[in-house]
Design a protein around this motif. Structure first.
Motif, PDB file in Angstrom:
ATOM      1  N   ALA A   1      31.444  61.846  -9.674  1.00 19.79           N
ATOM      2  CA  ALA A   1      30.888  63.193  -9.830  1.00 19.79           C
ATOM      3  C   ALA A   1      29.479  63.220  -9.242  1.00 19.79           C
ATOM      4  CB  ALA A   1      30.869  63.603 -11.298  1.00 19.79           C
ATOM      5  N   SER A   2      28.774  62.084  -9.364  1.00 15.64           N
ATOM      6  CA  SER A   2      27.448  61.942  -8.751  1.00 15.64           C
ATOM      7  C   SER A   2      27.399  60.583  -8.064  1.00 15.64           C
ATOM      8  CB  SER A   2      26.343  62.002  -9.808  1.00 15.64           C
ATOM      9  OG  SER A   2      26.556  63.054 -10.704  1.00 15.64           O
TER      10      SER A   2
ATOM     11  N   LEU B   1      41.446  59.372  -2.722  1.00 11.09           N
ATOM     12  CA  LEU B   1      39.985  59.488  -2.773  1.00 11.09           C
ATOM     13  C   LEU B   1      39.335  58.831  -1.556  1.00 11.09           C
ATOM     14  CD1 LEU B   1      39.596  58.730  -6.592  1.00 11.09           C
ATOM     15  CD2 LEU B   1      39.023  60.902  -5.478  1.00 11.09           C
ATOM     16  N   THR B   2      39.876  57.696  -1.151  1.00 14.11           N
ATOM     17  CA  THR B   2      39.337  56.998   0.016  1.00 14.11           C
ATOM     18  C   THR B   2      39.551  57.835   1.269  1.00 14.11           C
ATOM     19  OG1 THR B   2      39.815  54.882  -1.041  1.00 14.11           O
ATOM     20  CG2 THR B   2      39.464  54.850   1.349  1.00 14.11           C
ATOM     21  N   ASP B   3      40.710  58.442   1.333  1.00 17.93           N
ATOM     22  CA  ASP B   3      41.052  59.306   2.460  1.00 17.93           C
ATOM     23  C   ASP B   3      40.089  60.492   2.523  1.00 17.93           C
ATOM     24  OD1 ASP B   3      42.591  60.050   4.606  1.00 17.93           O
ATOM     25  OD2 ASP B   3      44.027  61.187   3.408  1.00 17.93           O
TER      26      ASP B   3
ATOM     27  N   MET C   1      36.716  62.180   6.992  1.00 17.90           N
ATOM     28  CA  MET C   1      36.552  62.956   5.754  1.00 17.90           C
ATOM     29  C   MET C   1      37.588  64.074   5.717  1.00 17.90           C
ATOM     30  SD  MET C   1      32.948  64.341   4.237  1.00 17.90           S
ATOM     31  CE  MET C   1      33.052  66.127   4.328  1.00 17.90           C
ATOM     32  N   LYS C   2      38.299  64.132   4.634  1.00 13.78           N
ATOM     33  CA  LYS C   2      39.372  65.108   4.507  1.00 13.78           C
ATOM     34  C   LYS C   2      39.036  66.043   3.360  1.00 13.78           C
ATOM     35  CE  LYS C   2      44.235  65.120   3.408  1.00 13.78           C
ATOM     36  NZ  LYS C   2      45.331  64.269   2.935  1.00 13.78           N
TER      37      LYS C   2
ATOM     38  N   GLU D   1      31.516  61.135   0.521  1.00 15.53           N
ATOM     39  CA  GLU D   1      30.614  62.258   0.795  1.00 15.53           C
ATOM     40  C   GLU D   1      31.234  63.578   0.335  1.00 15.53           C
ATOM     41  OE1 GLU D   1      28.536  64.335   4.681  1.00 15.53           O
ATOM     42  OE2 GLU D   1      29.584  62.429   4.940  1.00 15.53           O
ATOM     43  N   SER D   2      32.510  63.751   0.676  1.00 20.72           N
ATOM     44  CA  SER D   2      33.200  64.986   0.296  1.00 20.72           C
ATOM     45  C   SER D   2      33.433  65.056  -1.211  1.00 20.72           C
ATOM     46  CB  SER D   2      34.531  65.075   1.045  1.00 20.72           C
ATOM     47  OG  SER D   2      35.358  66.052   0.465  1.00 20.72           O
TER      48      SER D   2
END
Lengths: 387, 387
Positions: free
Chosen positions: A176-177, A259-261, B1-2, A265-266
């Motif tokens: 979340a952070s 999540l890795t995909d 990034m997706k 950053e996103s």
């Protein structure tokens, strides 16, 4: 006649499980002592290290996050060790309880609900410990009960200057952070599956530094199922000391791939965006947040007071009965005095827009005066529409 | 990034499948010739009759709704039979195609896009048929392509006065609006699984009157897999002539239990409520509906023109890319000229509120002038908040 309504879980865990992850748990069982399972665990651990931004060893415990917390206390310390707990809420108090159960000499730095740990207060306290008796400092990255985000980096800095172990409960805060385990020098970090991992509860992922591992050698506290040294030893081979929760491991593997995909950053950006949208919407409706400080605002959950004259429990009840939206109660002394909106994991802008629109209706139907429908939604839209 | 975004399917079928229904399809296969399967089918058929408000025989075909339409054409008519098709859109034209494929002498009563069948026009046309050559009248309950609801009761009344069979494609209309098969005297009614049944596509449920059954005796058209007489004969024993789609039958059984538990009154009321909310919201944003008539408005889907100067396809693309919301294109000549918002089945007020909030953002980002965020949401809230 039964009312038909879709369920939307907007609590800070368990969070909604995406169908892809849910279905992964239905795969055939395999032997946890087999080659394929070992490979699965080793691959998974490497991906977890990347998400955790660490080269530290990582173990997966088949327990809730609390089990991970207990594992650290009982594995890294010895009877009578002095430790410091900096607590800003209910989960901080859990560190205190755990430390006391294991007979640690526990000093407590406590803050009012809604406040964050002040790193300079930790620094001042540690400065008094000239004999370096304090072996570890425990705190939360994100205090779920009060929706407060601590400044992990700054706290870690002062603790490291002192020399004690930095022990971070990142169960609800992770993903979340931002959390830079290696860069910030965090010794033990605990996360839980039912938060931003988008899994059902049942797994704790724990990252352990070399310093923490070294400290384990002096531990004389009883531990067995939750033994970190045992878990670390087995993890090197893609194994666990005792039978792991196999279906949850499958699900974690699937979730970690998703999540890795997506990329860190996103992931962080979307939690930030939802947090701002929720806070902006609630404020535009004239509501008071438990933590008005945007810097220390939890990016996982937002705690809010009901409008004057309205009852928090009644608001939650109406949200559930009329709209199928589950919100969280306050905890401890905040029970019934606030409610909390979870916005971590598999929650997206559509959910936030819907929850605000429904909340507007519930608040005015319960008698909040002067509430203009669509106003809170508009505030959320203003945040969410930004590219 | 997706980009991570939850998918929301707001099209008039396939509609979202509730997890309970989805999981029902994962149950172990059983022999479709076994006692337990027969019992499942007989119980299911009885519950379907209740939902369909009919004592007519009901069969479940393992085909899409179109298979059900073909079954009626090929099973109830004979080569060269004269039939009348009253069409208000793309699916009406499908009746015409089917009738022609089987060599029926097909008269067509066609309406402009957005208009409903005028029962008095059907009456006038049938009045000319003094020799009673017209054996059947085909039409849609709900024309999905233009979001139009026909007045099934009135059309049926004039057809029955003439004596032809009343054949209703209720694939997208069933459960979204009221359909009284016995009271209105409908001879054949076809529904499909992927609409308000909340199932994946693959099943057609067909209700057949004694008159329609009688008409089958004179049929000389080729039919085998989609044979209604064969299906009817087997259905009496809880069987099907050929292997049925077993997992879909499991799912239908689960969905029908959920729907029966909810009750027809509530099912119809929620479709009505969502329809009004969507129409009110779109109008408050100054948008033009393909069918402005509230009485003949589809309760399953709403078709809307893009604002002047905006491109319908671009709106749909942005809704998908930015917000994960899938809307439908127009069909045939309406392709690219309108878009359609599905609101049937497992769609609830939260989904409608979210889709309107996201649409407001997309419209203004694409350049629609003077759009006030939250205004459409407010219009939807005004409808949805009513008790």
């Amino acid at each position: 006649m039964k009312k038909y309504v879709s369920e939307l879980l907007m609590i800070p865990g368990p969070t909604p499980v995406p169908s892809q992850v849910a279905l992964a748990g239905a795969q055939n069982m395999m032997s946890h002592r087999s080659g394929p399972f070992k490979k699965l665990m080793l691959d998974l651990t490497a991906q977890l290290q990347a998400l955790l931004q660490t080269n530290n060893e990582v173990v997966i415990l088949s327990s809730s996050g609390t089990g991970g917390m207990e594992a650290v206390v009982s594995s890294c310390f010895a009877k009578g060790d002095k430790v410091l707990v900096a607590t800003v809420g209910n989960f901080g108090k859990r560190w205190v309880k755990l430390a006391k159960v294991y007979g640690l000499d526990t000093e407590v730095l406590e803050y009012d609900y809604g406040q964050a740990v002040d790193p300079s207060a930790v620094k001042a306290l540690l400065a008094n410990d000239t004999e370096k008796k304090i072996k570890g400092v425990f705190f939360q990255m994100n205090e779920t009960s009060t929706a407060v985000l601590n400044d992990v980096e700054e706290i870690a800095k002062v603790v490291k200057a002192h020399g004690a172990l930095v022990i971070v409960d990142a169960i609800s805060g992770f993903l979340a952070s931002d959390l830079k385990i290696d860069e910030w020098g965090l010794d033990v970090v605990i996360t839980g599956s039912q938060k931003a991992f988008m899994l059902p509860p049942g797994l704790a992922v724990v990252a352990v530094s070399a310093r923490a591992k070294k400290a384990m050698e002096a531990s004389d506290l009883p531990h067995f199922y939750l033994s970190l040294p045992a878990a670390l030893k087995q993890a090197a081979e893609g194994q666990t000391p005792y039978t792991p929760a196999v279906s949850l491991i499958y699900q974690l593997s699937t979730a970690v791939k998703i999540l890795t995909d997506e990329g860190l950053e996103s992931i962080l950006a979307r939690h930030e965006r939802l947090t701002q949208a929720v806070r902006s919407a609630l404020r535009s409706l004239g509501m008071r947040l438990l933590n008005e400080n945007d810097k220390t605002a939890s990016r996982a959950v937002t705690a809010v007071y009901p409008p004057d004259g309205l009852n928090a429990d009644e608001i939650r009840q109406r949200m559930k009965d009329d709209w199928g939206i589950t919100l969280s109660n306050g905890q401890d002394e905040l029970k019934g005095k606030i409610f909390r909106i979870g916005h971590l994991g598999h929650i997206d802008p559509k959910d936030v827009l819907a929850v605000i629109a429904c909340l507007e209706i519930v608040l005015s139907q319960l008698g909040m005066p002067g509430i203009q429908w669509g106003k809170g939604v508009q505030a959320a839209q203003n945040v969410l529409a930004r590219k």
